[in-house]
Write an enzyme that holds these catalytic residues in place. Structure first.
Site, mmCIF file in Angstrom:
data_model
loop_
_atom_site.group_PDB
_atom_site.id
_atom_site.type_symbol
_atom_site.label_atom_id
_atom_site.label_comp_id
_atom_site.label_asym_id
_atom_site.label_seq_id
_atom_site.Cartn_x
_atom_site.Cartn_y
_atom_site.Cartn_z
ATOM 1 N N ASN A 212 -39.946 -9.830 25.885
ATOM 2 C CA ASN A 212 -40.482 -8.983 24.857
ATOM 3 C C ASN A 212 -39.278 -8.674 23.974
ATOM 4 O O ASN A 212 -38.089 -8.953 24.469
ATOM 5 C CB ASN A 212 -41.158 -7.666 25.443
ATOM 6 C CG ASN A 212 -40.429 -7.093 26.280
ATOM 7 O OD1 ASN A 212 -39.502 -6.635 25.949
ATOM 8 N ND2 ASN A 212 -40.924 -6.967 27.648
ATOM 9 N N ASP A 281 -45.980 -7.732 31.706
ATOM 10 C CA ASP A 281 -47.080 -7.645 32.503
ATOM 11 C C ASP A 281 -47.436 -8.810 33.144
ATOM 12 O O ASP A 281 -48.294 -8.868 34.221
ATOM 13 C CB ASP A 281 -48.266 -7.016 31.485
ATOM 14 C CG ASP A 281 -48.188 -5.511 31.309
ATOM 15 O OD1 ASP A 281 -47.529 -4.981 32.154
ATOM 16 O OD2 ASP A 281 -48.143 -5.140 30.118
ATOM 17 N N LYS A 291 -38.167 -29.433 32.722
ATOM 18 C CA LYS A 291 -38.849 -29.113 31.353
ATOM 19 C C LYS A 291 -39.962 -29.992 31.130
ATOM 20 O O LYS A 291 -40.279 -31.001 31.215
ATOM 21 C CB LYS A 291 -37.494 -29.683 30.291
ATOM 22 C CG LYS A 291 -37.870 -29.121 28.990
ATOM 23 C CD LYS A 291 -36.870 -29.655 28.005
ATOM 24 C CE LYS A 291 -37.230 -29.430 26.581
ATOM 25 N NZ LYS A 291 -36.647 -30.382 25.589
ATOM 26 N N PHE A 325 -42.563 5.487 30.610
ATOM 27 C CA PHE A 325 -42.368 5.354 29.201
ATOM 28 C C PHE A 325 -43.657 4.711 28.794
ATOM 29 O O PHE A 325 -44.556 3.833 29.347
ATOM 30 C CB PHE A 325 -41.373 4.700 28.798
ATOM 31 C CG PHE A 325 -40.115 5.189 28.315
ATOM 32 C CD1 PHE A 325 -39.344 5.968 29.291
ATOM 33 C CD2 PHE A 325 -39.634 5.172 27.184
ATOM 34 C CE1 PHE A 325 -38.306 6.768 28.845
ATOM 35 C CE2 PHE A 325 -38.533 6.030 26.623
ATOM 36 C CZ PHE A 325 -37.998 6.753 27.755
ATOM 37 N N LYS A 339 -51.959 7.007 31.082
ATOM 38 C CA LYS A 339 -50.922 6.283 32.011
ATOM 39 C C LYS A 339 -50.358 7.534 33.015
ATOM 40 O O LYS A 339 -49.911 7.006 34.006
ATOM 41 C CB LYS A 339 -50.142 5.519 31.144
ATOM 42 C CG LYS A 339 -50.623 4.310 30.451
ATOM 43 C CD LYS A 339 -49.582 3.528 29.747
ATOM 44 C CE LYS A 339 -50.285 2.394 28.568
ATOM 45 N NZ LYS A 339 -49.305 1.904 27.956
ATOM 46 N N LYS A 343 -51.026 6.586 36.762
ATOM 47 C CA LYS A 343 -49.889 6.002 37.418
ATOM 48 C C LYS A 343 -49.020 7.278 38.383
ATOM 49 O O LYS A 343 -47.967 7.249 38.909
ATOM 50 C CB LYS A 343 -48.772 5.521 36.595
ATOM 51 C CG LYS A 343 -49.195 4.151 35.624
ATOM 52 C CD LYS A 343 -48.193 3.404 35.232
ATOM 53 C CE LYS A 343 -48.799 2.273 34.322
ATOM 54 N NZ LYS A 343 -47.868 1.404 34.001
#
Ligand code: CTP
Length: 403
Positions: A212, A281, A291, A325, A339, A343
């Protein structure tokens, strides 16, 4: 809020006659870059290594040297220089000058200023390792420590005199941290803080991976802030190109599973955990040792779910303060609250990733902090360093973690 704790701080930099005197040029520049005003006092030995003219240009200020310069006599420089500064940094400090400080001598301008000062004094010894290790130098360093002077230990390594051992001037970042710490409350002293930063990479084959856009900047700023507040910091970092702050223990990881293992291994010994990393995730369900070749047909990628590190910590936490975060593009507060509860967190920092100058890679951030006690604190658009400091302010309100 000032841009940094150093903005407008008046630093007197004492430069002595060591080959490391050339590094004082960089110290001068760097102190000014973080907002300080610098006055340089060069000893006669220091001036043999670097011209006072160089320091005058770098500090954009008058450089002081002699005790009895007639044109300054009416200003009583040793008293006024001592009075007019917020901190005295002596870097490099030679055995000779340290000996002067230890015995209360005032036979040159720098030692006279130090004797007349009541501001904090930071001393960075730099000399041949045998001179440094000599009982006389060690006794002098112990003595000046009893005066309240802070001694920054030198590095070990090869020296200009072709010997090896302790005596090298520490890295610039270590010296700057020591200076900055003087102006920052050490409210995280004695606390162990684990921070995760950056993205994770989930390999598909030897050349491709899923990841990301996280740059790691926010996590690295948090590590630096915790360190500057006196904390003992472990930084578990995904792949990114940032330089870790000096004196932080860095554990480099690549995948979410590696991050999970590193975090779980340290978790129990920590007082505060800030999970800033943008953990992938999902990972490719299969890793190809070779490859992947295109054969003309569409490729359907099967993904497997990665462990949720933060949720695992939430289940296992005892006394620790757990900060998560949430990077959101819509319904920020709703998602943040969900969250926080799901959590079992003490605090969540909600990040608008679509906002202007607040998304990935940016140097600034605008976050909202939610706590388990129900506090909602919206911060202004700030640099990531300032945001990190503000996050730890809120952690301290929650209790700072630990016993
Ligand atoms: N996190 C984690 N492990 C994961 C995913 C996320 O530890 N596998 C942590 C992140 O470090 C962050 C928090 O969980 O502190 C929230 O991450 P975010 O991606 O916003 O939320 P997710 O729980 O992944 O939920 P979603 O992607 O569905 O919004």
């Amino acid at each position: 809020m000032p841009e940094s704790s150093m903005t407008g701080k008046r630093i007197l930099l004492g430069v002595c006659g060591s080959i490391a005197a050339y590094k004082a040029c960089d110290i001068t520049r760097s102190l000014r870059k973080i907002g300080a005003e610098v006055t340089v006092v060069v000893t006669s030995g220091g001036a043999r290594f670097v011209s006072p003219l160089t320091f005058a240009a770098l500090s954009a200020a008058k450089v002081y040297g002699g005790m009895f310069d007639e044109q300054d006599a009416h200003t009583i420089p040793h008293i006024n220089l001592a009075r007019d500064h917020d901190l005295i940094l002596v870097a490099p400090a030679t055995a000779q000058t340290i000996g002067r400080f230890a015995s209360g001598m005032a036979d040159d301008l720098l030692s006279a200023v130090v004797l007349a000062a009541d501001c904090p004094i930071v001393v960075c010894p730099a000399m041949n390792s045998k001179m440094f290790s000599h009982p006389a130098t060690q006794a002098n360093l112990e003595k000046i420590a009893t005066f309240g002077y802070q001694v920054v230990q030198p590095d070990s390594g090869p020296m200009a005199c072709k010997e090896e051992g302790p005596g090298r001037l520490p890295e610039l970042a270590v010296i700057l941290n020591a200076v900055e710490q003087v102006f920052i409350p050490q409210d995280l002293a004695g606390k162990r803080i684990l921070i995760t930063a950056g993205p994770t990479e989930e390999p598909l084959d030897p050349v491709r991976f899923l990841s990301n856009r996280s740059s790691g900047k926010m996590g690295y700023a948090l590590a630096r802030a915790a360190l500057l507040r006196g904390g003992e910091v472990v930084l578990v970092s995904g792949p990114c190109s940032l330089e870790a702050p000096a004196n932080v223990e860095v554990i480099q990881v690549r995948t979410a599973q590696e991050m999970y293992d590193a975090v779980l291994c340290h978790f129990e010994a920590m007082d505060i955990i800030v999970k800033c990393a943008a953990v992938s995730d999902f990972r490719p369900a299969q890793y190809g040792l070779e490859k992947l070749k295109k054969d003309g047909a569409d490729l359907l990628l099967e993904l497997a779910v990665n462990p949720d590190i933060l949720a695992t910590l939430g289940e296992r936490k005892k006394e620790q303060i757990l900060v998560g975060f949430a990077a959101e593009s819509e319904n920020h507060l709703g998602e943040g609250k969900r969250k926080l509860a799901a959590k079992n967190l003490d605090m969540i920092v909600v990040n608008d990733i679509k906002g202007e100058a607040t998304g990935f890679q940016s140097d600034t951030n605008r976050v909202t902090i939610l706590t388990r006690k129900g506090a909602v604190k919206e911060l202004a658009l700030l640099s990531k360093d300032q945001t990190a400091m503000a996050i730890f302010d809120e952690v301290m309100v929650l209790g700072g973690g630990g016993a």
